[in-house]
Design a protein around this motif. Structure first.
Motif, short mmCIF file in Angstrom:
data_model
loop_
_atom_site.label_atom_id
_atom_site.label_comp_id
_atom_site.label_asym_id
_atom_site.label_seq_id
_atom_site.Cartn_x
_atom_site.Cartn_y
_atom_site.Cartn_z
N PHE A 175 63.11 -3.27 -34.87
CA PHE A 175 63.08 -4.66 -34.38
C PHE A 175 64.45 -5.29 -34.52
N ALA A 176 64.81 -6.05 -33.47
CA ALA A 176 66.08 -6.76 -33.52
C ALA A 176 65.90 -8.03 -34.33
N LEU A 177 66.99 -8.48 -34.91
CA LEU A 177 66.95 -9.72 -35.69
C LEU A 177 67.58 -10.84 -34.90
N PRO A 178 67.15 -12.05 -35.02
CA PRO A 178 65.97 -12.47 -35.80
C PRO A 178 64.67 -12.02 -35.14
N LEU A 179 63.68 -11.85 -35.96
CA LEU A 179 62.40 -11.35 -35.46
C LEU A 179 61.79 -12.35 -34.49
N LYS A 180 61.20 -11.78 -33.43
CA LYS A 180 60.47 -12.66 -32.50
C LYS A 180 59.23 -13.17 -33.19
N SER A 181 58.82 -14.36 -32.77
CA SER A 181 57.63 -14.93 -33.43
C SER A 181 56.41 -14.07 -33.15
N GLU A 182 56.41 -13.38 -32.00
CA GLU A 182 55.29 -12.49 -31.70
C GLU A 182 55.14 -11.43 -32.80
N HIS A 183 56.27 -10.89 -33.23
CA HIS A 183 56.20 -9.86 -34.25
C HIS A 183 55.71 -10.42 -35.58
N LYS A 184 56.19 -11.63 -35.89
CA LYS A 184 55.75 -12.25 -37.14
C LYS A 184 54.25 -12.51 -37.10
N GLN A 185 53.80 -12.96 -35.93
CA GLN A 185 52.37 -13.18 -35.76
C GLN A 185 51.60 -11.89 -36.00
N PHE A 186 52.16 -10.82 -35.46
CA PHE A 186 51.51 -9.52 -35.61
C PHE A 186 51.35 -9.18 -37.10
N LEU A 187 52.40 -9.46 -37.85
CA LEU A 187 52.33 -9.17 -39.28
C LEU A 187 51.22 -9.97 -39.95
N VAL A 188 51.23 -11.27 -39.66
CA VAL A 188 50.32 -12.14 -40.39
C VAL A 188 48.88 -12.03 -39.87
N LYS A 189 48.76 -11.90 -38.56
CA LYS A 189 47.42 -11.95 -37.99
C LYS A 189 46.76 -10.59 -37.89
N VAL A 190 47.53 -9.55 -37.89
CA VAL A 190 46.95 -8.22 -37.71
C VAL A 190 47.16 -7.32 -38.92
N LEU A 191 48.39 -7.16 -39.31
CA LEU A 191 48.64 -6.21 -40.40
C LEU A 191 48.00 -6.68 -41.71
N THR A 213 58.13 -12.80 -47.09
CA THR A 213 57.50 -12.36 -48.33
C THR A 213 56.37 -13.28 -48.76
N GLU A 214 56.63 -14.57 -48.68
CA GLU A 214 55.61 -15.49 -49.19
C GLU A 214 54.30 -15.39 -48.41
N PRO A 215 54.34 -15.49 -47.06
CA PRO A 215 53.06 -15.34 -46.37
C PRO A 215 52.38 -14.00 -46.61
N VAL A 216 53.18 -12.94 -46.75
CA VAL A 216 52.58 -11.63 -46.96
C VAL A 216 51.85 -11.59 -48.30
N ARG A 245 50.85 -14.05 -50.15
CA ARG A 245 49.69 -14.96 -50.16
C ARG A 245 48.53 -14.35 -49.39
N GLY A 246 48.87 -13.65 -48.32
CA GLY A 246 47.83 -12.97 -47.56
C GLY A 246 47.14 -11.90 -48.38
N LEU A 247 47.94 -11.11 -49.08
CA LEU A 247 47.36 -10.07 -49.92
C LEU A 247 46.47 -10.68 -50.99
N LEU A 248 46.93 -11.80 -51.55
CA LEU A 248 46.13 -12.44 -52.60
C LEU A 248 44.82 -12.95 -52.02
N LYS A 249 44.88 -13.38 -50.76
CA LYS A 249 43.67 -13.88 -50.11
C LYS A 249 42.66 -12.76 -49.93
N TYR A 250 43.16 -11.60 -49.55
CA TYR A 250 42.26 -10.48 -49.30
C TYR A 250 42.07 -9.59 -50.53
N TRP A 251 42.51 -10.09 -51.66
CA TRP A 251 42.46 -9.24 -52.87
C TRP A 251 41.03 -8.77 -53.13
#
Lengths: 602, 455
Positions: free
Chosen positions: A246-262, A293-296, A298-304
């Motif tokens: 991925f090229a930097l800065p990350l596209k928001s689509e990719h960030k969405q993918f991380l948070v919403k899918v991964l 890092t923070e959303p990731v 927090r996400g992991l803690l949510k799905y703990w």
């Protein structure tokens, strides 16, 4: 097509485990609809002049579109062999030939590949298929399939391959069908598919967004609908290499993918199937952009995981991977919720979870981060660590806890001492009868004899008080339970008799009425009293034996113990008893004052 | 040095009161020694320059004595001290000559002070203190017998560590750093097993004395320190944590520890049962604390209270090799003074000057009673302050224990999820452009694995 394939296969009313496993785990969904086609032997490509080679190549490709029934191993052996050798020849031709991939060949190759690969996957032989335990159902027609996949790969990787021509035949529909195949149970097939899709993604820029979108769809359906898809790991592996580029800065689509899918992928039950790849992808993202890092986390803690300790261990492993690449500033942001979770993991009754959590302290980098933030982390971790150090059953855990406490002490002795002091003060406070309102769950670990640390095994004041409360409430069963189970065996010995049973007898003889539980009412109680009086004249061991023989009610003994025991103790306890008898008021006729002269002199 | 408390207290508000300053200085300088009691290597030497006639016949200046004889002599000595008319004129520091008459210890100190005040008109410092009734300031020490006993016994239990500092690469010998590291391990064990403080002090004392007597290789240090801890547990609370060999990670077996305990006990003449606990700084601090509470309940209570901090501080101080070499009573007194020193400036509302003065006077009496010279007091004070400053700075400890991290095989297999991706993953696909580059080598901390491999 793709969506149907998934939904149809799931039968919510299927009776599970009814099928017997009789066959070898092999399956195929090939059906020969046409009548048997006799393959005509063709000349070898190397034997014809170059100008005829293209034509012969195409004819051979068309010949290979015929599929055979592999469920019947004996059927049409001749045809199968001929197709196998033809495929081998084609493979050889594509690999070594020069100028083989002319424009007319492209659609023919794709047609042949589609005819062989694209099929409805057979329903799983075993509906309870456990990817970790059971052997996968292997594709019966693999001898041909493997050659087709190989050919496909060689085709894509050939130096003659021109994406501009290829994109006319490798289109979105083709990719969709390819993606469906990722659900194949056969890991060999998925491995080929992984490489193939990786090459396609690399070569066809126009298809990239589409492929990503379709993978998203597969994942989302997997997470929120089916929880069943065999190729998640392979798809994630491809994504790993994509994310890496991925090229930097990350596209928001990719960030969405991380948070919403991964991140939601973490919540699926069979996480273990693809956790390595998933963790890899997540870490790749964080290395690209540390602000994620923070959303990731927090996400992991949510799905703990709440109940699945195996998953919890995996989560902890992933946390360590993340912490390995975390930036100090990001660490500072998430340390509080993260370490609160880690403190919970450390106190987990499952030793592996506790073990994994404690092992984080063995990581130099994480240690240095904790060191920098010790004033925040130590107070979060300390109570759990200190409590477990006293009561955990597993010696490995106890040793690890020592290590962690020692590192804390080395980090900041003063804070460590303050925390020890305040923890003890806190516990003292909660030992106050007024403060403790929690329900007494008897077989708590604190009452279990701590192995090899016998000098700590005396019933605490709190425990005694709780017994007293139960006596007051006449919850005899709750007291009886543990005694019957032998948990308090140690207490019920000769000394117990002298200190506990005998005073009660003496009290009775002096005409004091004691409010015994209802079971011992009327005649029974007077009988018991008589028996006890008789007992007094015997020697201690005799008395004990008789008591056992007569099955004296432990409730009675215990009831007395609580009160006489209290009196034996310090004055504080006496005042407690006063308060108890006050509370019980006129109902209870238990009196505890002035009993000292009645205490046995022995 | 004790006066630092008072000076700090008076520093801002009553500096102009030259009177009380003078008074303070005098009180601090009033160091009366009642003869010197030296007891080294079980040799008791009692000297009284003016009253040799009081000595029991047959008592040589140096005489080797056992414990029993020691106690006997001690009683004699204390009785001598109680006799009226005993004169003490030894001055440790250059101050005005203080001669005193009257009963000294074990009697009414206040009365003695008064006698001194009124009777000795030649005493300069008394003449200076006009308008201030010294009698009001002078405290009444309690239990000087116990104090005396311990002052004498203290010598018997005094370690004299001569360890190389860690900066010198002195191979084959325990350095100060290693000794301090072991001390902190013992402190951790004490917390771990919820042992009383005394266990730690006794353990440190036993360990230090053993180190004083023997040349020890660093590899044996863990065994020695843990054995000392076990001995201390036995001596103090008659119990023995069984899993200490495993928990402390001392890399030796239970049998090794038992043998080492026997060696230490033999070398130091330590009796586990009925031998009594060694005199340590804790012993003194408890005596001082009790005495202060008795005499200055109001101010001292406000300053020190239960003294939770103070006991903690003493533990930290004794974990330091430099401080361990000072006399136990010195360390205890210095820690007490430090505690009051910090507390007095924070006191709200501020204490009255007469209270502070009287407390300071009392503490300086303690100093006198313990025969602590101003010089050694200030040296000890400096050492203690260094340690306490480090502790209060909440900094990382210089000596870290090498800990072994063991986990079960099951957990070990799942330590790192991405380790499963052992084969090379697919080459990276760059977002822009078709070119592919080689997969970047994974950055991963292998500390967990590595340290395990080194175990």
């Amino acid at each position: 097509m793709s969506s149907g394939a998934f939904v149809d296969r799931i039968d919510p009313f299927a009776k599970r485990s009814m099928k017997k496993k009789t066959k070898k785990p092999q399956g195929s969904s090939r059906y020969r609809t046409e009548q048997d086609v006799e393959l005509q032997p063709l000349a070898l490509l190397k034997d014809v002049p170059t100008c005829e080679q293209e034509d012969l190549f195409i004819r051979k490709l068309r010949q290979c579109c015929v599929s055979f029934d592999f469920m019947d191993p004996m059927a049409d052996l001749k045809g199968k062999e001929m197709k196998r050798s033809t495929l081998n020849e084609l493979l050889e031709h594509v690999t070594n030939g020069r100028g083989v991939l002319t424009e007319p060949v492209y659609p023919e190759i794709i047609k042949m590949i589609s005819a062989n690969l694209f099929r409805t996957l057979p329903p799983s032989e075993n509906p309870d298929f456990d990817p970790e335990e059971d052997d996968p159902t292997l594709e019966a027609s693999w001898p041909h399939l493997t050659l087709v996949y190989e050919l496909f790969l060689r085709f894509l990787e050939s130096s003659d391959f021109q994406p501009a021509i290829g994109k006319k035949v490798i289109d979105q529909k083709f990719v969709l069908q390819l993606l469906d195949l990722f659900d194949s149970e056969d890991p060999r097939e998925r491995d080929f598919l992984k490489t193939v899709l990786h090459r396609i993604y690399g070569k066809f820029l126009g298809l990239r967004a589409f492929i990503r979108k379709q993978i998203n769809n597969i994942f989302l359906r997997f997470v929120y609908e089916t929880e069943h898809f065999n190729g998640v790991g392979e798809l994630l592996e491809i994504l790993g290499s994509i994310i890496n580029g991925f090229a930097l800065p990350l596209k928001s689509e990719h960030k969405q993918f991380l948070v919403k899918v991964l991140i939601p992928l973490h919540k699926v039950k069979c996480l273990s199937m693809y956790h390595a790849q998933l963790a890899y992808c997540v870490v790749q993202f964080l290395e690209k952009d540390s602000t994620l890092t923070e959303p990731v986390i927090r996400g992991l803690l949510k799905y703990w995981p709440k109940t699945c300790s195996q998953k919890e261990v995996m989560f902890l492993g992933e946390i360590e991977e993340i912490l390995d690449v975390i930036e100090p500033l990001q660490f500072f942001k998430i340390q509080e919720p993260l370490f609160r979770q880690i403190a919970r993991c450390v106190s987990s009754p499952h030793f592996q979870v506790a073990e994994r959590a404690l092992y984080l302290w063995n990581n130099e980098y994480i240690m240095s981060l904790m060191e920098e933030n010790n004033k925040i982390i130590m107070p979060i971790m300390f109570p759990a660590l200190y409590r477990i150090s006293k009561e955990h059953w597993n010696q490995t855990i106890v040793a690890l806890i020592y290590n962690v406490l020692k590192t804390f002490m080395e980090m900041n002795s003063k804070l460590f001492d303050d925390l020890t002091a305040s923890y003890k003060a806190e516990r003292q406070k909660s030992d106050d009868p007024e403060e403790s309102t929690e329900v007494w769950n008897f077989p708590s670990t604190s009452l279990m004899p701590a192995p090899k640390r016998s000098f700590r095994r005396t019933p605490s004041k709190k425990e005694k008080q709780k017994v007293a409360k139960l006596v007051e409430k006449k919850s005899w069963q709750k007291i009886l339970g543990p005694i019957n189970k032998g948990m308090w065996k140690k207490w019920i010995n000769e000394e117990f008799y002298v200190r506990i049973v005998q005073p009660s007898i003496l009290r009775k003889m002096k005409g004091r009425k004691i409010d015994w539980p209802s079971e011992a009412s009327g005649d029974a109680s007077s009988k018991a009293a008589a028996a006890e009086v008789e007992l007094l004249s015997k020697s201690m061991s005799e008395r004990l034996q008789i008591a056992h023989k007569q099955k004296m009610k432990w409730t009675e003994m215990l009831g007395c113990w609580v009160f006489s025991g209290q009196m034996d103790d310090e004055e504080k306890d006496e005042s407690l008893m006063d308060s108890i008898s006050e509370k019980s008021g006129s109902k209870s006729q238990i009196s505890v004052e002035g009993d000292n002269e009645e205490e046995p002199t022995e | 040095m004790i006066l630092t408390i008072a000076f700090r207290y008076f520093g801002d508000k009553s500096m102009n009161d030259s009177h009380s300053n003078l008074m303070l200085r005098r009180t601090g300088a009033q160091l009366v020694s009642f003869g010197s009691v030296n007891c080294q290597n079980k040799c008791l030497e009692i000297t009284d320059p003016h009253h040799s006639s009081h000595q029991s016949p047959g008592r040589d200046r140096t005489e080797s004595l056992g414990d029993g004889r020691l106690k006997e002599m001690l009683n004699d000595f204390v009785n001598n001290m109680k006799q009226p008319g005993l004169r003490h004129s030894e001055r440790p520091v250059g101050s005005a000559v203080v001669s005193s008459e009257g009963p000294f210890l074990g009697c009414d100190w206040q009365r003695w002070q008064q006698q001194q005040h009124c009777g000795d008109s030649g005493n300069k410092w008394c003449a200076d203190v006009t308008g201030m009734d010294l009698a009001q300031l002078a405290p009444r020490p309690e239990a000087p017998d116990a104090l005396l006993t311990h002052i004498v016994l203290e010598q018997k239990y005094q370690p004299h560590l001569k360890l190389p500092t860690h900066s010198q690469k002195c191979s084959g010998e325990v350095t100060v750093g290693i000794r301090n590291g072991s001390a902190h391990v013992l402190r951790c064990l004490k917390v771990w097993y919820d042992m009383p403080s005394e266990v730690l002090f006794v353990a440190l004392n036993v360990m230090d004395r053993f180190l004083t007597r023997m040349k020890v290789k660093p590899k044996h240090m863990a065994c020695i320190s843990v054995s000392s801890f076990q001995l201390a547990c036995k001596v103090v609370c008659d119990c023995e944590p069984l899993d200490v060999a495993v928990i402390s990670q001392c890399k030796c077996s239970v049998g090794d520890l038992t043998r080492m305990q026997a060696i230490i006990a033999t070398k130091l003449g330590l009796q586990v049962e009925g031998g009594g606990t060694p005199t340590t700084a804790l012993t003194f601090l408890r005596l001082f604390h009790a005495a202060c509470l008795n005499h200055h309940d109001r101010l001292y209570q406000r300053l020190v209270g239960e003294g939770d901090d103070m006991w903690q501080r003493l533990e930290i101080v004794m974990c330091d090799a430099v401080c361990a070499n000072f006399r136990a009573c010195e360390v205890a007194l210095v820690v007490l003074c430090c505690q009051m020193d910090t507390a007095v400036s924070q006191l709200q509302p501020a204490a009255s000057s007469s209270d502070v003065l009287s407390l300071v006077a009392f503490v300086s009496h303690l100093q006198v009673a313990c025969n602590i010279s101003e010089a050694s007091f200030s040296a000890c004070h400096e050492a203690v302050l260094t340690v306490v400053a480090q502790y209060n700075g909440e900094t990382q400890m210089p000596h870290r224990q090498r800990l072994v991290w063991r986990v079960s095989q099951r957990t070990l297999r799942y330590l790192r999820p991405t380790d499963k991706l052992s084969r090379p993953t697919l080459p990276t696909i760059m977002e822009h452009g078709q070119g592919t580059v080689c997969a970047r080598p994974r950055m991963s901390s292998t500390s967990s694995q590595e340290s395990l491999a080194s175990v």
